[in-house]
Design an enzyme around this catalytic site. Structure first.
Site, PDB file in Angstrom:
ATOM      1  N   LYS A 189      35.461 -15.288  50.314  1.00 54.14           N
ATOM      2  CA  LYS A 189      34.754 -16.440  50.883  1.00 54.14           C
ATOM      3  C   LYS A 189      35.604 -17.260  51.831  1.00 54.14           C
ATOM      4  CE  LYS A 189      34.602 -19.992  47.339  1.00 54.14           C
ATOM      5  NZ  LYS A 189      33.811 -20.748  46.415  1.00 54.14           N
TER       6      LYS A 189
ATOM      7  N   ALA B  75      49.911 -17.362  41.329  1.00 54.64           N
ATOM      8  CA  ALA B  75      50.451 -17.086  39.988  1.00 54.64           C
ATOM      9  C   ALA B  75      51.970 -17.106  40.031  1.00 54.64           C
ATOM     10  CB  ALA B  75      49.942 -15.746  39.484  1.00 54.64           C
TER      11      ALA B  75
ATOM     12  N   GLU C 238      57.516 -15.682  27.519  1.00 55.00           N
ATOM     13  CA  GLU C 238      56.691 -16.885  27.685  1.00 55.00           C
ATOM     14  C   GLU C 238      56.065 -17.208  26.334  1.00 55.00           C
ATOM     15  OE1 GLU C 238      54.004 -16.250  30.971  1.00 55.00           O
ATOM     16  OE2 GLU C 238      55.600 -16.462  32.447  1.00 55.00           O
TER      17      GLU C 238
ATOM     18  N   HIS D  97      46.501 -25.454  31.097  1.00 57.67           N
ATOM     19  CA  HIS D  97      47.933 -25.170  31.136  1.00 57.67           C
ATOM     20  C   HIS D  97      48.670 -26.448  30.750  1.00 57.67           C
ATOM     21  CE1 HIS D  97      51.861 -23.828  32.346  1.00 57.67           C
ATOM     22  NE2 HIS D  97      51.382 -22.617  32.576  1.00 57.67           N
TER      23      HIS D  97
ATOM     24  N   ARG E 157      49.466 -21.748  24.160  1.00 59.65           N
ATOM     25  CA  ARG E 157      49.176 -22.803  25.138  1.00 59.65           C
ATOM     26  C   ARG E 157      48.294 -23.916  24.602  1.00 59.65           C
ATOM     27  NH1 ARG E 157      48.377 -19.632  30.801  1.00 59.65           N
ATOM     28  NH2 ARG E 157      50.578 -19.200  30.932  1.00 59.65           N
TER      29      ARG E 157
ATOM     30  N   HIS F  15      43.203 -24.375  33.856  1.00 59.93           N
ATOM     31  CA  HIS F  15      43.985 -23.286  34.437  1.00 59.93           C
ATOM     32  C   HIS F  15      43.229 -21.964  34.470  1.00 59.93           C
ATOM     33  CE1 HIS F  15      47.580 -21.142  35.565  1.00 59.93           C
ATOM     34  NE2 HIS F  15      47.603 -20.428  34.443  1.00 59.93           N
TER      35      HIS F  15
ATOM     36  N   ARG G 295      43.951 -17.295  25.989  1.00 57.97           N
ATOM     37  CA  ARG G 295      44.660 -16.173  26.628  1.00 57.97           C
ATOM     38  C   ARG G 295      46.169 -16.268  26.419  1.00 57.97           C
ATOM     39  NH1 ARG G 295      47.173 -15.750  31.507  1.00 57.97           N
ATOM     40  NH2 ARG G 295      46.298 -17.692  32.306  1.00 57.97           N
TER      41      ARG G 295
HETATM   42  C1  SIN Z   1      52.541 -19.647  34.285  1.00 59.68           C
HETATM   43  O1  SIN Z   1      53.363 -19.251  35.107  1.00 59.68           O
HETATM   44  O2  SIN Z   1      52.816 -20.460  33.419  1.00 59.68           O
HETATM   45  C2  SIN Z   1      51.135 -19.137  34.366  1.00 59.68           C
HETATM   46  C3  SIN Z   1      51.062 -17.779  33.864  1.00 59.68           C
HETATM   47  C4  SIN Z   1      49.701 -17.508  33.285  1.00 59.68           C
HETATM   48  O3  SIN Z   1      48.784 -18.291  33.453  1.00 59.68           O
HETATM   49  O4  SIN Z   1      49.578 -16.503  32.593  1.00 59.68           O
END
Ligand code: SIN
Length: 532
Positions: A49, A60, A127, A243, A289, A349, A384
């Site tokens: 779009k 990302a 992470e 996030h 998260r 997010h 997620r």
């Molecule tokens: C981040 O870099 O914290 C985002 C990565 C994600 O949303 O998986």
């Protein structure tokens, strides 16, 4: 039957373009799918779009998760994904994600994506909620930009047409069968009917439901809205991921401070300087998260101030090397991350829910496929796992292509389509309406939801129900129509789900309830409206 289309049109008076396969969206899921189709000799056109790189993929930061480390395994990745998903993941879809993921990532590497390496192989980091170092990254904190670059390069090398500034208004569906899409070419202002053997929806998420969001401006939930209007099922829409650490500026929160910063040792501190996360979860900064987000909001409320991400104990040089985008963006705002704490707050997010698909990317509408953030195959459940989203787009985009290639590919004679009953909306301030909608969502559909706020939000959307009977005059209005549609569904789902689970937290039902270990699915009667 109002609400099936958002403009009046008649395909007998429009130019028809025939394309074998129409891919809607130009992030990782769309470009990878287009690339695989073309590499297999199939005709494909990508419509997007805005400009091709205007995607969530491009932004990302953290990376892409894949079980390729020597101490890792798909089983461990599966367990972490299921744990984060809070009981709502589809285990078979997750199994596919984690077992097929490593080869898809190697395919990306073969296409020229330069992930960071050490002498021992790919550099792998950790992470939140991952028990292993399994995140590949590129350009320090510019992983998405590198993937987008490599995919764009390959798509251009194969001469796949990418039609920029093409807004998909609606899908052309008759008796549950998708025949193509109605597309507005924004440069000419012309509507064009695309006929195709299959449509692949890869148009991203709906972060623009909120003003505080890391998502690009294009993330207005178009794919979910148009698939729903066309009769596809949509599911899990109450699960929005916030996030935890987005740069908190006076004008709002939109710039992400990657979770990888906490993975490298960043510490969350409240306004009093206390490292508070251990009080909320044994994994502290690396908790899931939703847990970190709620902990931050609790601290913000208690101190009436932002919280901070502290990386001042980490070596300045390696910080700037590892997180160049974050360091430079903060420096541009007068903040030296090596010496000062970074003010952060949560922001919308990612949509865990979306257009419901099976593990082949098929939706409830024949020949309409969906992958990436617009889709919900069940790998994310209620929350997620970090860095699983790029992987999701790759793996299930790839499976769509396998499905398409395994089927006989013939053209179906399709009917003409028309809609003439929509009336003019009169004077609607669409810009003001978009802002009002975002204010509602920020206030009532955020990480902590109150029943009275949810009711208020429902009334807000009911007030604008009448717009379903009105034609959207331009792309800005079309986006607002789509946001209204998706916002109303998110609200309805959040009201219906009387429990807290993953990204969905209600003050009146603060715990998960076994009777709610199930999915909310919305599907309207399918459309049956060819031109007379
Ligand atoms: C981040 O870099 O914290 C985002 C990565 C994600 O949303 O998986």
């Amino acid at each position: 039957m109002p609400g099936f289309f958002i403009v009046n049109f008649d395909t007998r008076q429009l130019p028809w373009e025939s394309v074998d396969h129409l891919v809607i969206g130009s992030g990782i899921a769309g470009l990878y799918t287009a690339y695989l189709l073309s590499r297999s000799g199939r005709g494909v056109v990508v419509v997007t779009k805005k400009m091709v790189g205007n995607t969530a993929t491009e932004r990302a930061q953290g990376g892409i998760a894949a079980a390729i480390g020597t101490s890792d395994s798909p089983l461990l990745h599966l367990q972490d994904t299921l744990r984060a998903g809070a009981g709502l993941c589809d285990p078979e879809a997750v199994r596919i994600l984690v077992t097929e993921g490593p080869d898809r990532v190697r395919d990306l590497v073969g296409m020229g994506t330069c992930f960071a390496r050490t002498d021992a192989g790919f550099a792998l980091v950790r992470e939140g909620a991952h028990r292993q170092r399994r995140i590949l990254y590129a350009g320090g904190d510019a992983t998405g930009a590198e993937i987008q670059r490599a995919l764009c390069h390959q798509v251009r090398r194969l001469n796949i047409p990418i039609l920029e500034n093409h807004f998909v208004v609606d899908l052309l569906v008759h008796h549950g069968q998708c025949y193509g899409a109605l597309v507005l070419d924004e440069t000419t202002g012309r509507l064009v009917a695309f006929r195709s053997k299959a449509v692949i929806l890869a148009s991203g998420g709906a972060g623009q439901l909120f003003r505080q969001t890391t998502n690009p401006l294009v993330a207005t939930g178009d794919g979910i809205a148009l698939a729903y209007r066309a009769g596809a099922a949509v599911t899990d829409l109450e699960f929005v991921q916030f996030h935890p650490t987005v740069l908190a500026l006076p004008e709002g929160c939109t710039f992400l401070i990657s979770e990888a910063v906490r993975g490298e040792g960043g510490v969350l501190r409240n306004a009093a300087g206390e490292a508070f996360m251990a009080r909320y979860h044994p994994d502290a900064e690396l908790a899931p998260r939703d847990v970190v987000t709620r902990a931050i909001l609790t601290e913000m409320k208690a101190t009436a101030a932002h919280v901070f991400l502290d990386v001042t104990h980490l070596p300045a040089d390696s910080l700037r090397r590892r997180f160049p985008t974050i360091a430079q963006t903060c420096a541009g705002l007068g903040l030296d991350i090596a010496r000062e704490w970074i003010p952060v707050a949560p922001a919308a997010h990612y949509m865990m829910g979306g257009v419901q698909t099976n593990v082949h990317g098929e939706t409830a509408v024949a020949d309409l496929y969906a992958c990436g953030e617009v889709a919900c195959v069940g790998v994310h459940g209620a929350n997620r796992l970090a860095s699983n989203s790029l992987l999701d787009g790759l793996v299930f985009g790839g499976r769509i292509v396998e499905r398409i290639l395994a089927r006989p590919a013939g053209w179906r004679a399709g009917p003409e389509f028309a809609c003439s009953e929509l009336r003019a909306a009169g004077r609607v301030d669409y810009v003001g309406l978009r802002t009002a909608l975002q204010d509602q969502m920020d206030a009532h559909l955020g990480p902590i939801r109150e029943p009275s706020g949810l009711e208020q939000s429902l009334r807000f959307f009911e007030r604008y129900d009448y717009l379903q009977r009105c034609a959207a005059p331009d792309p800005e209005a079309m986006e607002v129509h789509n946001l209204l549609q998706v916002g109303a569904l998110v609200t309805e789902a959040a009201l219906a789900r009387r429990e807290s689970r993953g990204g969905h937290y209600r003050t009146d039902y603060p715990e998960p309830r076994e009777c709610w270990r199930k999915h909310l699915i919305f599907q309207r009667a399918s459309r049956n409206e060819p031109a007379d």
